[in-house]
Design an enzyme around this catalytic site. Sequence first.
Site, PDB file in Angstrom:
ATOM      1  CE  LYS A 189      -2.797  -4.363  12.643  1.00 33.63           C
ATOM      2  NZ  LYS A 189      -1.848  -4.334  13.509  1.00 33.63           N
ATOM      3  CG  ASP A 216      -0.747   6.449   7.169  1.00 36.09           C
ATOM      4  OD1 ASP A 216       0.219   5.758   6.375  1.00 36.09           O
ATOM      5  OD2 ASP A 216      -0.701   6.464   8.560  1.00 36.09           O
ATOM      6  CE  LYS A 239       0.905   7.945  12.081  1.00 31.36           C
ATOM      7  NZ  LYS A 239       1.099   6.574  12.223  1.00 31.36           N
ATOM      8  CG  HIS A 264      -0.166  -4.021   7.876  1.00 29.82           C
ATOM      9  ND1 HIS A 264      -0.259  -2.684   7.620  1.00 29.82           N
ATOM     10  CD2 HIS A 264      -0.101  -4.104   9.385  1.00 29.82           C
ATOM     11  CE1 HIS A 264      -0.144  -2.325   8.766  1.00 29.82           C
ATOM     12  NE2 HIS A 264      -0.229  -2.853   9.790  1.00 29.82           N
ATOM     13  CD  GLU A 285      -0.549   4.393  14.447  1.00 33.40           C
ATOM     14  OE1 GLU A 285       0.250   3.527  14.459  1.00 33.40           O
ATOM     15  OE2 GLU A 285      -0.811   5.318  13.431  1.00 33.40           O
ATOM     16  CG  HIS A 310      -4.487   0.069   7.574  1.00 35.03           C
ATOM     17  ND1 HIS A 310      -4.123  -0.786   6.627  1.00 35.03           N
ATOM     18  CD2 HIS A 310      -3.421   0.658   7.913  1.00 35.03           C
ATOM     19  CE1 HIS A 310      -2.969  -0.649   6.312  1.00 35.03           C
ATOM     20  NE2 HIS A 310      -2.389   0.471   7.277  1.00 35.03           N
ATOM     21  CE  LYS A 353      -0.203   2.083   3.776  1.00 35.15           C
ATOM     22  NZ  LYS A 353      -0.420   3.043   5.255  1.00 35.15           N
TER      23      LYS A 353
HETATM   24  C1  BG6 Z   1       0.778   1.739   8.330  1.00 33.95           C
HETATM   25  C2  BG6 Z   1       0.633   3.146   8.455  1.00 33.95           C
HETATM   26  O1  BG6 Z   1      -0.148   1.417   7.130  1.00 33.95           O
HETATM   27  O2  BG6 Z   1      -0.047   1.189   9.577  1.00 33.95           O
HETATM   28  C3  BG6 Z   1       1.417   4.072   9.505  1.00 33.95           C
HETATM   29  O3  BG6 Z   1       1.308   3.660   7.157  1.00 33.95           O
HETATM   30  C4  BG6 Z   1       0.613   2.986  10.795  1.00 33.95           C
HETATM   31  O4  BG6 Z   1       1.061   5.180   9.772  1.00 33.95           O
HETATM   32  C5  BG6 Z   1       0.702   1.681  10.611  1.00 33.95           C
HETATM   33  O5  BG6 Z   1       1.492   3.523  12.112  1.00 33.95           O
HETATM   34  C6  BG6 Z   1      -0.212   0.760  11.982  1.00 33.95           C
HETATM   35  O6  BG6 Z   1      -0.007  -0.409  11.786  1.00 33.95           O
HETATM   36  P1  BG6 Z   1       0.346  -1.222  12.745  1.00 33.95           P
HETATM   37  O7  BG6 Z   1       0.209  -2.588  12.672  1.00 33.95           O
HETATM   38  O8  BG6 Z   1       1.901  -0.870  12.892  1.00 33.95           O
HETATM   39  O9  BG6 Z   1      -0.380  -0.727  14.275  1.00 33.95           O
END
Ligand code: BG6
Length: 474
Positions: free
Chosen positions: A173, A226, A331, A169, A207, A231, A139
């Site tokens: 999970k 992002d 963030k 990704h 986060e 996601h 991505k």
């Molecule tokens: C990524 C984003 O795809 O996913 C990041 O670009 C983000 O900004 C991250 O921090 C979060 O995923 P994970 O699995 O690291 O919590």
Amino acid sequence: MATTTLVILGASGDLTQRLLMPALFRLHALGLTRELRIVGYAMESWSRERFERHIHKALQSFAPDYTPAHWNRFRRQLDYVGGELHPEHLSALKDKLSPGTLFYLALPPPLFGTAAAALGQAGFAKAPRGGWRRLIVEKPFGTDLASAQALRQAMHTHWEEEQILRIDHFLGKETTQNLMVFRFANRFIEPIWNAQHIAQVQITYAETLGVEKRAAYYDKAGALRDMLQNHLMQLFSLTAMAPLAEWDPEVLRNHKVEVLRSTLPITPANVDTHAVRGQYRAGRIGRKQLPGYRSEPGIARGSRTETFAALRLEIDNWRWRGVPFYLRSGKRLATNYSEIAVQFREVPGALPKAVHAGNNWMIFRIRPTEQMDLLVTAKRPGLELAGRPVVLTAPYASSDDREFSAYEQLLTDAISGDRTHFLRFDEVEWAWKLLMPVLDAWQEGAPDFYAAGSEGPASQQRLLDPGHSWRSIA
Ligand code: BG6
């Protein structure tokens, strides 16, 4: 000859070091990829030994289960070819390929189209008799609707949709995959999984991390692109989709697309009641004093990029009309806290006065730990017929379970050719379609500020129906 080859384009880069190689190393240690040859491809004119040294160093830092003994076995699988993304250079890979070969584009996104085309021109998209060729793409797939469509066009000159594995990704999970299992394998869920019983859904990915060393990418992308476009939209469609008639990747993806197609478009006129953006200012997380986004290295002083985005989505179908889905991610928020929380409607009828039944919540928690919580009301022990809230918690994994990272899961699926947990183009396209009016509107104006370490901008309240409030992430 190895039966399968994985060619990683961008083999000297960050993704390869931090995520791909540690995942491949662990799968190999568990005996799951013994027949796999891994060929690194990058611009550096390295020897194989030089590449091995590079990967060795990365594994020592990033593979939690690194041992020198295992490294000595793993290194035998590695090979390297240096070159540009030109068909003539790429053809040096020809003798290294197996009947089954995957090409992984671990490259900066602007190079995806070029790389896919160059591989195609080198003749690598065509499988030999009895073999196969697959292309794994990271991505983000495009930066808006038009660029995603153009990228698709560029890829499809040589590659068929069935050969392309688009990574998100989050689909690797455990909690994401559990959404499907838990919803459809339990008799009591499906009859109440609808607007008659559900009042609202909140999907939160909070986060504490800031922009880290990704200023150049992040300042152009922002939170909506992002996190939300990919996601959170995936979590949204997996929460809302109808049960499958058949366990088949295409049926699954049809159902997810159906959710996106049934989602009411956000229009220029209602962007303000359906989308909120924020940007972090200086603040404190725990004892740490943190700078504001605009003071982070590499970020323009007057940047208007959002580091927090929230959406209100409504699905106009029989199952969901009248249930708001609230999605948000940011963030530098108070904690690392992530969940899909489903609130049920109030119970009808009379109850003893002291019972005070609260709404039930079903929560699929991703962080800080993967677990499921069901909030219910139960009797308070004592002489009075009174109630109190109780949480029924199921830790997701037990100590006997072997857990896998998202990349371990997705690489295993890609090698075996299982497309279930990859994105089909129309999913990506619909997600962009839904977000374009917001992206367009956000070209103007500026995000609302929130302090680092807070729960996001106060303005996120305006997305909520009367009587709803955001769940606390503190
Ligand atoms: C990524 C984003 O795809 O996913 C990041 O670009 C983000 O900004 C991250 O921090 C979060 O995923 P994970 O699995 O690291 O919590």
